[in-house]
Design a protein around this motif. Sequence first.
Motif, PDB file in Angstrom:
ATOM      1  N   THR A   1       0.831  -1.198   0.000  1.00 43.04           N
ATOM      2  CA  THR A   1       0.000   0.000   0.000  1.00 43.04           C
ATOM      3  C   THR A   1       0.871   1.255   0.000  1.00 43.04           C
ATOM      4  OG1 THR A   1      -0.114   0.256   2.402  1.00 43.04           O
ATOM      5  CG2 THR A   1      -1.728  -1.237   1.366  1.00 43.04           C
ATOM      6  N   LEU A   2       0.242   2.382  -0.317  1.00 41.01           N
ATOM      7  CA  LEU A   2       0.974   3.644  -0.324  1.00 41.01           C
ATOM      8  C   LEU A   2       1.567   3.979   1.048  1.00 41.01           C
ATOM      9  CD1 LEU A   2       1.826   5.855  -2.255  1.00 41.01           C
ATOM     10  CD2 LEU A   2      -0.367   7.008  -1.853  1.00 41.01           C
ATOM     11  N   PRO A   3       0.851   3.778   2.153  1.00 39.89           N
ATOM     12  CA  PRO A   3       1.500   4.006   3.450  1.00 39.89           C
ATOM     13  C   PRO A   3       2.722   3.111   3.684  1.00 39.89           C
ATOM     14  CG  PRO A   3      -0.868   4.073   3.730  1.00 39.89           C
ATOM     15  CD  PRO A   3      -0.618   3.609   2.316  1.00 39.89           C
ATOM     16  N   HIS A   4       2.683   1.856   3.201  1.00 39.01           N
ATOM     17  CA  HIS A   4       3.874   1.009   3.296  1.00 39.01           C
ATOM     18  C   HIS A   4       5.041   1.644   2.536  1.00 39.01           C
ATOM     19  CE1 HIS A   4       1.116  -2.412   4.366  1.00 39.01           C
ATOM     20  NE2 HIS A   4       2.165  -2.776   5.090  1.00 39.01           N
ATOM     21  N   LEU A   5       4.772   2.112   1.321  1.00 36.79           N
ATOM     22  CA  LEU A   5       5.828   2.641   0.460  1.00 36.79           C
ATOM     23  C   LEU A   5       6.394   3.944   1.002  1.00 36.79           C
ATOM     24  CD1 LEU A   5       3.993   1.882  -2.898  1.00 36.79           C
ATOM     25  CD2 LEU A   5       5.733   0.484  -1.753  1.00 36.79           C
ATOM     26  N   VAL A   6       5.525   4.797   1.543  1.00 38.42           N
ATOM     27  CA  VAL A   6       5.999   6.014   2.195  1.00 38.42           C
ATOM     28  C   VAL A   6       6.810   5.647   3.435  1.00 38.42           C
ATOM     29  CG1 VAL A   6       5.294   8.102   3.438  1.00 38.42           C
ATOM     30  CG2 VAL A   6       4.145   7.467   1.298  1.00 38.42           C
ATOM     31  N   GLY A   7       6.363   4.629   4.162  1.00 34.79           N
ATOM     32  CA  GLY A   7       7.117   4.180   5.328  1.00 34.79           C
ATOM     33  C   GLY A   7       8.514   3.717   4.971  1.00 34.79           C
ATOM     34  N   ASP A   8       8.646   3.039   3.832  1.00 32.53           N
ATOM     35  CA  ASP A   8       9.971   2.620   3.374  1.00 32.53           C
ATOM     36  C   ASP A   8      10.873   3.834   3.148  1.00 32.53           C
ATOM     37  OD1 ASP A   8       9.028   0.021   3.390  1.00 32.53           O
ATOM     38  OD2 ASP A   8       8.802  -0.119   1.212  1.00 32.53           O
ATOM     39  N   LEU A   9      10.331   4.859   2.500  1.00 36.95           N
ATOM     40  CA  LEU A   9      11.115   6.065   2.221  1.00 36.95           C
ATOM     41  C   LEU A   9      11.534   6.761   3.504  1.00 36.95           C
ATOM     42  CD1 LEU A   9      12.235   8.375   0.469  1.00 36.95           C
ATOM     43  CD2 LEU A   9       9.906   9.314   0.394  1.00 36.95           C
ATOM     44  N   ILE A  10      10.598   6.939   4.418  1.00 38.08           N
ATOM     45  CA  ILE A  10      10.927   7.618   5.672  1.00 38.08           C
ATOM     46  C   ILE A  10      11.952   6.808   6.459  1.00 38.08           C
ATOM     47  CG2 ILE A  10       9.992   8.438   7.861  1.00 38.08           C
ATOM     48  CD1 ILE A  10       9.235  10.094   5.337  1.00 38.08           C
ATOM     49  N   GLY A  11      11.776   5.489   6.480  1.00 38.61           N
ATOM     50  CA  GLY A  11      12.751   4.637   7.154  1.00 38.61           C
ATOM     51  C   GLY A  11      14.117   4.708   6.508  1.00 38.61           C
ATOM     52  N   LEU A  12      14.149   4.822   5.173  1.00 39.64           N
ATOM     53  CA  LEU A  12      15.416   4.931   4.456  1.00 39.64           C
ATOM     54  C   LEU A  12      16.141   6.220   4.835  1.00 39.64           C
ATOM     55  CD1 LEU A  12      17.429   4.017   2.261  1.00 39.64           C
ATOM     56  CD2 LEU A  12      15.949   5.148   0.574  1.00 39.64           C
ATOM     57  N   ILE A  13      15.404   7.326   4.850  1.00 34.29           N
ATOM     58  CA  ILE A  13      16.025   8.606   5.221  1.00 34.29           C
ATOM     59  C   ILE A  13      16.650   8.510   6.609  1.00 34.29           C
ATOM     60  CG2 ILE A  13      15.558  11.041   5.713  1.00 34.29           C
ATOM     61  CD1 ILE A  13      13.300  10.875   3.583  1.00 34.29           C
TER      62      ILE A  13
ATOM     63  N   ALA B   1       2.996  11.715  -1.760  1.00 35.19           N
ATOM     64  CA  ALA B   1       2.356  11.283  -0.515  1.00 35.19           C
ATOM     65  C   ALA B   1       3.276  11.494   0.680  1.00 35.19           C
ATOM     66  CB  ALA B   1       1.938   9.820  -0.611  1.00 35.19           C
ATOM     67  N   ALA B   2       4.562  11.255   0.503  1.00 42.42           N
ATOM     68  CA  ALA B   2       5.509  11.470   1.597  1.00 42.42           C
ATOM     69  C   ALA B   2       5.569  12.949   1.975  1.00 42.42           C
ATOM     70  CB  ALA B   2       6.894  10.965   1.200  1.00 42.42           C
ATOM     71  N   ALA B   3       5.550  13.816   0.962  1.00 42.22           N
ATOM     72  CA  ALA B   3       5.554  15.256   1.246  1.00 42.22           C
ATOM     73  C   ALA B   3       4.281  15.671   1.964  1.00 42.22           C
ATOM     74  CB  ALA B   3       5.710  16.034  -0.057  1.00 42.22           C
ATOM     75  N   LEU B   4       3.176  15.031   1.620  1.00 40.57           N
ATOM     76  CA  LEU B   4       1.892  15.315   2.262  1.00 40.57           C
ATOM     77  C   LEU B   4       1.864  14.821   3.705  1.00 40.57           C
ATOM     78  CD1 LEU B   4      -1.124  16.269   1.691  1.00 40.57           C
ATOM     79  CD2 LEU B   4      -1.600  13.844   1.302  1.00 40.57           C
ATOM     80  N   MET B   5       2.356  13.595   3.918  1.00 41.81           N
ATOM     81  CA  MET B   5       2.249  12.951   5.219  1.00 41.81           C
ATOM     82  C   MET B   5       3.374  13.342   6.180  1.00 41.81           C
ATOM     83  SD  MET B   5       1.274   9.169   3.710  1.00 41.81           S
ATOM     84  CE  MET B   5       0.791   8.366   5.236  1.00 41.81           C
ATOM     85  N   ARG B   6       4.587  13.586   5.639  1.00 39.11           N
ATOM     86  CA  ARG B   6       5.740  13.879   6.491  1.00 39.11           C
ATOM     87  C   ARG B   6       6.505  15.100   5.978  1.00 39.11           C
ATOM     88  NH1 ARG B   6       7.471  10.246  10.305  1.00 39.11           N
ATOM     89  NH2 ARG B   6       8.574  12.144  10.958  1.00 39.11           N
ATOM     90  N   PRO B   7       5.865  16.275   5.968  1.00 35.51           N
ATOM     91  CA  PRO B   7       6.570  17.470   5.507  1.00 35.51           C
ATOM     92  C   PRO B   7       7.760  17.837   6.385  1.00 35.51           C
ATOM     93  CG  PRO B   7       4.489  18.058   6.549  1.00 35.51           C
ATOM     94  CD  PRO B   7       4.489  16.567   6.393  1.00 35.51           C
ATOM     95  N   ASP B   8       7.802  17.282   7.594  1.00 36.59           N
ATOM     96  CA  ASP B   8       8.949  17.517   8.460  1.00 36.59           C
ATOM     97  C   ASP B   8      10.192  16.821   7.946  1.00 36.59           C
ATOM     98  OD1 ASP B   8       7.516  15.084   9.089  1.00 36.59           O
ATOM     99  OD2 ASP B   8       8.796  14.868  10.869  1.00 36.59           O
ATOM    100  N   MET B   9      10.016  15.750   7.143  1.00 38.13           N
ATOM    101  CA  MET B   9      11.160  14.984   6.665  1.00 38.13           C
ATOM    102  C   MET B   9      11.393  15.145   5.162  1.00 38.13           C
ATOM    103  SD  MET B   9      11.195  11.492   8.902  1.00 38.13           S
ATOM    104  CE  MET B   9      12.851  11.160   8.292  1.00 38.13           C
ATOM    105  N   VAL B  10      10.387  15.565   4.424  1.00 36.47           N
ATOM    106  CA  VAL B  10      10.557  15.819   2.987  1.00 36.47           C
ATOM    107  C   VAL B  10      10.689  17.323   2.809  1.00 36.47           C
ATOM    108  CG1 VAL B  10       9.532  15.589   0.701  1.00 36.47           C
ATOM    109  CG2 VAL B  10       9.240  13.760   2.384  1.00 36.47           C
ATOM    110  N   ARG B  11      11.905  17.753   2.602  1.00 35.75           N
ATOM    111  CA  ARG B  11      12.185  19.192   2.529  1.00 35.75           C
ATOM    112  C   ARG B  11      11.617  19.817   1.268  1.00 35.75           C
ATOM    113  NH1 ARG B  11      18.229  21.867   3.168  1.00 35.75           N
ATOM    114  NH2 ARG B  11      17.570  24.062   3.064  1.00 35.75           N
ATOM    115  N   ALA B  12      11.626  19.060   0.174  1.00 37.82           N
ATOM    116  CA  ALA B  12      11.080  19.509  -1.099  1.00 37.82           C
ATOM    117  C   ALA B  12      10.780  18.278  -1.924  1.00 37.82           C
ATOM    118  CB  ALA B  12      12.066  20.425  -1.830  1.00 37.82           C
TER     119      ALA B  12
END
Length: 331
Positions: A80-92, A114-125
């Motif tokens: 799912t998209l939350p899984h995939l965003v979770g992978d990205l955030i975990g990678l960072i 979706a990552a920028a939407l859900m975690r703007p604190d971690m996706v700078r741009a």
Amino acid sequence: MATGQSSHLTHTHIDTGTTTLHVAEQGSGPLVVLLHGFPESWYSWRHQFTALAEAGYRVVAPDQRGYGSSHSPQNIEDYTLPHLVGDLIGLIKALGQQQALVVGHDWGAPVAWAAALMRPDMVRAVAGLSVPPSPPAFMPPPSLTRRLYGEDFYQIRFQEPGVVDAELAADPAATVRRLLVGASGDNPALTQPRPWVVPEGAPVLESMPEPGSLPQWLDNEDIETFAADYAHHGPRAFTGPLNWYRNIERNQHLMSPFAGATIDVPALYMVGDQDMVTALHGVSQLRESLHLIAPKLHAQHTLPGCGHWTQQERPHQVNEALLDFLAHVQD
């Protein structure tokens, strides 16, 4: 201005806390994560590594979940998209960083948006190539696309496990070759972009015939590299990637809390004028309202003659636009 030195490309596997991803990396400096689409891999960013690294960035491109030598879960529901965003955030986080500039192409774009939407604190741009942002789930569900395009729209064909998986896995090199050329701006059979609808009753790849020759931006070595990435998973070579499509409807429900939200980090959008995405229902209107969805939109670029494979077909223009955007964010 970013600072840092370029270096040779390195490969490693990283435990993100949610999965294990193979990543390719080059350079040092502010972190830029490049997210590929279907049917690609980290290698689709081969023309971006050195350009960005020499400009002073740490460039990391993973094989996303289910691709290449990254982990490929068995269950459809694990894509799912939350899984995939979770992978990205975990990678960072696993890379020792608190933020990243994220660039996505094709399926990588919805993950980036979706990552920028859900975690703007971690996706700078965020920069999206091909697929524009359309919150909350960033891709129309099968319940809608079936009505718009019929049962033979490629995303509808992808929903049923088994038949398409086997067809694409029978010859990964042929699959990649046919899809990359068929959806490119160099396909002589396409006079204008149109949605990918398979002839009724025909195999999926029949609508993407074997090309007589390869375009200038793609050679046999490129094809073999992509094919080798898929060969890691044998007969399930394309099952993980196809499972992303099998969660589009589910994503609508999972992402529903973000309905009406905006993407509030600096953003960039690029697309080829021959990209099939531009022919999808509502995309032209969506592009006209991007400044409302992404209030900090830096620019929107349309690349003449370019098809779906933006950063592969037009690497110099993509690199120039990305470097301009990244410099703007850094200032």
